[in-house]
Design a protein around this motif. Sequence first.
Motif, PDB file in Angstrom:
ATOM      1  N   UNK A   1       7.932  -9.445  -8.039  1.00 47.84           N
ATOM      2  CA  UNK A   1       8.485  -9.267  -9.381  1.00 47.84           C
ATOM      3  C   UNK A   1       7.782  -8.135 -10.113  1.00 47.84           C
ATOM      4  N   UNK A   2       6.457  -8.074  -9.963  1.00 47.46           N
ATOM      5  CA  UNK A   2       5.716  -6.992 -10.622  1.00 47.46           C
ATOM      6  C   UNK A   2       6.092  -5.641 -10.038  1.00 47.46           C
ATOM      7  N   UNK A   3       6.202  -5.565  -8.699  1.00 45.15           N
ATOM      8  CA  UNK A   3       6.575  -4.303  -8.061  1.00 45.15           C
ATOM      9  C   UNK A   3       8.007  -3.915  -8.417  1.00 45.15           C
ATOM     10  N   UNK A   4       8.882  -4.887  -8.518  1.00 44.57           N
ATOM     11  CA  UNK A   4      10.259  -4.595  -8.906  1.00 44.57           C
ATOM     12  C   UNK A   4      10.317  -4.020 -10.321  1.00 44.57           C
ATOM     13  N   UNK A   5       9.567  -4.606 -11.229  1.00 42.91           N
ATOM     14  CA  UNK A   5       9.544  -4.094 -12.601  1.00 42.91           C
ATOM     15  C   UNK A   5       8.989  -2.669 -12.651  1.00 42.91           C
TER      16      UNK A   5
ATOM     17  N   UNK B   1       0.824  -1.205   0.000  1.00 43.39           N
ATOM     18  CA  UNK B   1       0.000   0.000   0.000  1.00 43.39           C
ATOM     19  C   UNK B   1       0.860   1.257   0.000  1.00 43.39           C
ATOM     20  N   UNK B   2       1.871   1.267   0.868  1.00 39.92           N
ATOM     21  CA  UNK B   2       2.773   2.420   0.899  1.00 39.92           C
ATOM     22  C   UNK B   2       3.526   2.552  -0.424  1.00 39.92           C
ATOM     23  N   UNK B   3       3.928   1.411  -0.961  1.00 41.52           N
ATOM     24  CA  UNK B   3       4.621   1.455  -2.243  1.00 41.52           C
ATOM     25  C   UNK B   3       3.708   1.976  -3.340  1.00 41.52           C
ATOM     26  N   UNK B   4       2.479   1.561  -3.347  1.00 42.70           N
ATOM     27  CA  UNK B   4       1.555   2.011  -4.381  1.00 42.70           C
ATOM     28  C   UNK B   4       1.323   3.516  -4.297  1.00 42.70           C
ATOM     29  N   UNK B   5       1.261   4.053  -3.078  1.00 40.17           N
ATOM     30  CA  UNK B   5       1.097   5.507  -2.923  1.00 40.17           C
ATOM     31  C   UNK B   5       2.282   6.258  -3.498  1.00 40.17           C
ATOM     32  N   UNK B   6       3.491   5.787  -3.199  1.00 40.91           N
ATOM     33  CA  UNK B   6       4.697   6.437  -3.730  1.00 40.91           C
ATOM     34  C   UNK B   6       4.769   6.315  -5.248  1.00 40.91           C
ATOM     35  N   UNK B   7       4.423   5.147  -5.764  1.00 45.78           N
ATOM     36  CA  UNK B   7       4.506   4.948  -7.209  1.00 45.78           C
ATOM     37  C   UNK B   7       3.502   5.840  -7.945  1.00 45.78           C
TER      38      UNK B   7
END
Length: 794
Positions: free
Chosen positions: A122-126, A28-34
Amino acid sequence: MIRFALLIAVFWTALTGAVHAQDEPDYDAWSTLAIRAEMALEAGRASDYIFEDMRAEIALWRDIFANADGAQADRLATIQAQLDALSALPDTELPEDERITARRIFLEDQQARLQAPVSLASEAYARANGLIGEIDILFRTRQLDARTKRGPTPLNPANWGAGATQIPAALRQLNSEFTNKIKADVWQQNAGSVLPVAGLLSLLGFVLVLRGQRWTLRLQRGATAVTRRGKGVARFVVSLGQILLPAFGLMLLFAGIIYANVLDFRGVAFAESIFSGALVVVLARWLAYHFCPVGPELSGPLSLTEVARKQGRLLVIALGWVLALRDIGMGLFQLTSATAEGESVLTFLLHVFAAFLLFRLGGLLAPTLEEDQDVHDATSFRQRLTRVVGRSIQIVAVVAPLISAAGYISGASLILYATIMSLGLFGIVGLLMVLVFDVYALALGNDPENNTTALTPVLISFGLAFFAMPVLMLIWGARVSDLTEVWAWFREGFSLGDTKISPTDFLTFLLVFAAGYVLTRLIQSALKSTILPRTKLDLGGRNAIVSGVGYIGIFIASLVAITMAGIDLSNIALVAGALSVGIGFGLQNIVSNFVSGIILLIERPISQGDWIEVGSQMGYVRDISVRSTRIETFDRTDVIVPNSDLVSGLVTNWTRGNSVGRVIVPVGVAYGTNTDRVAQILQEIAESHPMVLLNPAPSVVFQGFGADSLDFEIRAILRDVNWVLSVKSEMNHAIARRFTEENIEIPFAQRDIWLRNPEALSPKTALSANPAAPKTSQIDDHNDADPDAEGDEP
């Protein structure tokens, strides 16, 4: 105790593995930053600072996803191996056992549950990797636009007024800040306690700045004169005082100014620019005195004349002042609102001054090459490289002011200042390389000039040059994030077929192979010095075993290292199969010699130390490798013989099995000599020699009647056939001595010469002396006549 330590290690590994297995990234935090980064990239209006901060956060998330991607790799590989084992059962018409079906369903469900976090990571890394790439492209685009942006031209007279008023306005602003600061009541109340300390710090710093380098130069000359060994190392270490003492003095000066509290934040920023510029001048002076030393006895690395060294010192120090003025100018521009026109004019003047110095320095470096020097000489190569650098900076000195005059101030600044700093970097790396050779020579106790061909300091020098490349990239405009991205790509590795190779794999391969290589050498040393000498094997057999163990050990070490590094050998097998065709045609001789070398080590028809004869070469076997054999001939030359010639050709081994061999000494006596007495004398000579075996006893053979002598031979078996030439020589001396005592004649070859028609040689002389002389005459130099010759006796 050891078992207890192992149990603790296993428990800790299992605990940390469980903790890592339970930890999952906060998507969730990663999605906000992205999403925020994607919106900023789409708008493209955020500042470089915001994008840099955002990129750093995304890079951290990318590392988290990379670790999460491989967290369950081992467990998934185990489950896949279990599924493959269940699928590998023989196919039959009977229905599958329910237990196998249930087990397969359980493993597939477990595999799906473990694969889900891996797929998400893997998807988040890409996604993170893609965002980082987009931000880097944006940075490069903005940087290129800034470097190629054209501003006000400094050649326009309308802009000269703005340039003339820029510096006075900045100084007035600085004076205003200083005046307001010291007029404040708070400062005046604390002045009595602050100024003495600030003055003392400033005084000490001022003394170190003015006298530090002179003290160091004096100490450097004394250390060079006293120290005999390691002059280069002592001179370099002492010379560091030229940097440390003035730098410490500048720090004291800056600390005194800060402690006095007489400047505002903009004044402090200006003082920092002065401090950084002064450090650059100190470093430039240090480089100048290293490459252009004072004194006729020191030529420096560039081998310049004394006049050229003096000019070089002035030019290098002046270039240091150019960089210092750049930093000070940037600090002045920050004091007041600098106009683009004024900044363009002042920067252009500094560009012209820097270009003039660079052109002079390039002309000083360019003609250092002597035309009659050898191209392959190391000194000549260094001078040729210096000449190329000199010509290059002369080109920069001509092009950069033209670009600056056209209004491309930023691009000209990058070219000029990056060139000057690159020269400084090259100088520092060059001095470190010289220091490496000096330290290496000091460690071995050798002369530094005799270590120019040593491999170790050369490899260290290459390492220094390699580690200087990131600094060079930063000088020419690269960002720190660019370097970290290169390191991330390098750490991630690259794909070779279905195998992914990373630096960790390379390091694993090197460490395992090095350990296997060292272990192999230790085993060889133990076999050669401790185990094999206690056996009944000869020297050749021991050497063959030691060599075979070495080849097998290195081969096993390579296989283990490749396996530990995670390289799939099946792919290598495919490559080897493709190369087999080339080996069959182009490398058949090498393969033949390799196989022949193995045959020689196994069958041992020859061994090290054997005296052999192959073809027209004869000598001792000194070394047997997998490709060739080295033979040392009797004239102390080495002959390299391919192993295939030794296996397929005719080889005579004089010392195979033992060193016993026969010597044959021929001798001739005159006709009429008592043959029995000759045989008796030769028998006594053969039996009296210490190298001749009495069982079997030596023999004397009357070979026959020669053209000029009665021919005899001594045939004897020697204890060591390697002494055959010495034995033959000693027997010949004994024969000559005994034959002289016994009055036995050793004949020499005698021939009769007949001349047909001697008048053909001098017809007028022959006819006038004796008109009735026969047409054929004989000149006899011995009393034996040729019965088949025609003509009368003279």
